[in-house]
Design a protein around this motif. Structure first.
Motif, PDB file in Angstrom:
ATOM      1  N   GLN A 139       0.924  -1.197   0.126  1.00  0.00           N
ATOM      2  CA  GLN A 139      -0.454   0.186   0.116  1.00  0.00           C
ATOM      3  C   GLN A 139       0.659   1.356  -0.128  1.00  0.00           C
ATOM      4  N   PHE A 140       0.639   2.159  -1.330  1.00  0.00           N
ATOM      5  CA  PHE A 140       1.497   3.669  -0.749  1.00  0.00           C
ATOM      6  C   PHE A 140       0.316   4.179  -0.942  1.00  0.00           C
ATOM      7  N   LEU A 141       0.606   5.134   0.771  1.00  0.00           N
ATOM      8  CA  LEU A 141      -1.452   6.283   0.328  1.00  0.00           C
ATOM      9  C   LEU A 141       0.633   7.592  -0.225  1.00  0.00           C
ATOM     10  N   GLY A 142       0.087   8.408  -0.672  1.00  0.00           N
ATOM     11  CA  GLY A 142       0.717   9.887  -0.988  1.00  0.00           C
ATOM     12  C   GLY A 142       1.387  10.603  -2.009  1.00  0.00           C
ATOM     13  N   TYR A 143       2.402  10.808  -2.773  1.00  0.00           N
ATOM     14  CA  TYR A 143       2.776  11.322  -3.933  1.00  0.00           C
ATOM     15  C   TYR A 143       4.429  10.403  -3.562  1.00  0.00           C
ATOM     16  N   ARG A 144       4.841  10.626  -5.182  1.00  0.00           N
ATOM     17  CA  ARG A 144       6.631  10.283  -5.953  1.00  0.00           C
ATOM     18  C   ARG A 144       6.530  11.352  -6.062  1.00  0.00           C
ATOM     19  N   HIS A 145       7.864  11.916  -5.909  1.00  0.00           N
ATOM     20  CA  HIS A 145       8.600  13.018  -6.706  1.00  0.00           C
ATOM     21  C   HIS A 145       9.548  12.284  -7.441  1.00  0.00           C
ATOM     22  N   ARG A 146      10.013  11.497  -9.103  1.00  0.00           N
ATOM     23  CA  ARG A 146      11.331  11.443  -9.362  1.00  0.00           C
ATOM     24  C   ARG A 146      11.971  12.738  -9.436  1.00  0.00           C
ATOM     25  N   GLU A 147      12.843  11.817  -8.832  1.00  0.00           N
ATOM     26  CA  GLU A 147      14.461  12.439  -8.455  1.00  0.00           C
ATOM     27  C   GLU A 147      15.350  11.879  -8.408  1.00  0.00           C
ATOM     28  N   SER A 148      16.552  12.262  -8.834  1.00  0.00           N
ATOM     29  CA  SER A 148      17.962  11.775  -8.885  1.00  0.00           C
ATOM     30  C   SER A 148      17.931  11.335  -7.636  1.00  0.00           C
ATOM     31  N   LEU A 149      19.284  10.485  -6.699  1.00  0.00           N
ATOM     32  CA  LEU A 149      19.304  10.368  -6.011  1.00  0.00           C
ATOM     33  C   LEU A 149      20.863  11.266  -5.340  1.00  0.00           C
ATOM     34  N   THR A 150      21.341  12.052  -6.124  1.00  0.00           N
ATOM     35  CA  THR A 150      22.342  13.162  -5.953  1.00  0.00           C
ATOM     36  C   THR A 150      21.091  14.484  -5.557  1.00  0.00           C
ATOM     37  N   ASN A 151      20.483  14.494  -6.156  1.00  0.00           N
ATOM     38  CA  ASN A 151      19.790  15.740  -6.405  1.00  0.00           C
ATOM     39  C   ASN A 151      19.044  16.067  -5.066  1.00  0.00           C
ATOM     40  N   THR A 152      18.366  14.395  -3.990  1.00  0.00           N
ATOM     41  CA  THR A 152      17.958  14.745  -3.101  1.00  0.00           C
ATOM     42  C   THR A 152      18.530  14.736  -1.716  1.00  0.00           C
ATOM     43  N   SER A 153      19.834  14.200  -2.081  1.00  0.00           N
ATOM     44  CA  SER A 153      21.438  13.822  -0.763  1.00  0.00           C
ATOM     45  C   SER A 153      21.560  15.658  -0.723  1.00  0.00           C
ATOM     46  N   GLN A 154      22.151  16.573  -2.305  1.00  0.00           N
ATOM     47  CA  GLN A 154      22.007  17.683  -1.635  1.00  0.00           C
ATOM     48  C   GLN A 154      20.561  18.786  -0.565  1.00  0.00           C
TER      49      GLN A 154
END
Length: 119
Positions: free
Chosen positions: A102-117
């Protein structure tokens, strides 16, 4: 003369009886069978076992959820297993939801390098 080799990715295990609160930082992989209230930052992979729960944000390489996560996940790949529940925002390149997950939410497609920053 001879030194013991250190494991490439040390494993940290949060036992079912454990209840941790706060900001947790791990240098390797993490296996969660207990309960965590707070944020997790791991250089390796994080696995939430069927009885494990996390209320907080997770930053890691890959996240496997067989238990429950409420919060944000920032990683390269998320795998939501059959009995897994994820409620929150997923910031990831890839997501796999197995039948029954079950996934209840929103998915943001981003690369790991962007999210780490961001952190």
């Amino acid at each position: 003369m001879f030194r013991q080799k250190q494991p490439a990715n040390p494993l940290s295990f949060i036992a079912p009886e454990c209840h941790l609160t706060g900001k947790l930082i791990f240098s390797g992989d993490v296996l969660i069978a207990g309960h965590i209230s707070g944020d997790i930052k791991a250089q390796g992979n994080v696995t939430i076992e069927p009885n494990g729960t996390v209320d907080g944000d997770i930053l890691c390489r890959e996240l496997m959820i067989a238990g429950q996560l409420t919060g944000k996940a920032r990683c390269k790949k998320i795998t939501l297993h059959e009995q897994g529940i994820f409620e929150g925002d997923a910031y990831c390149e890839n997501i796999e939801i197995l039948d029954g997950g079950q996934f209840l939410g929103y998915r943001h497609r981003e690369s790991l390098t962007n999210t780490s920053q961001e952190r």
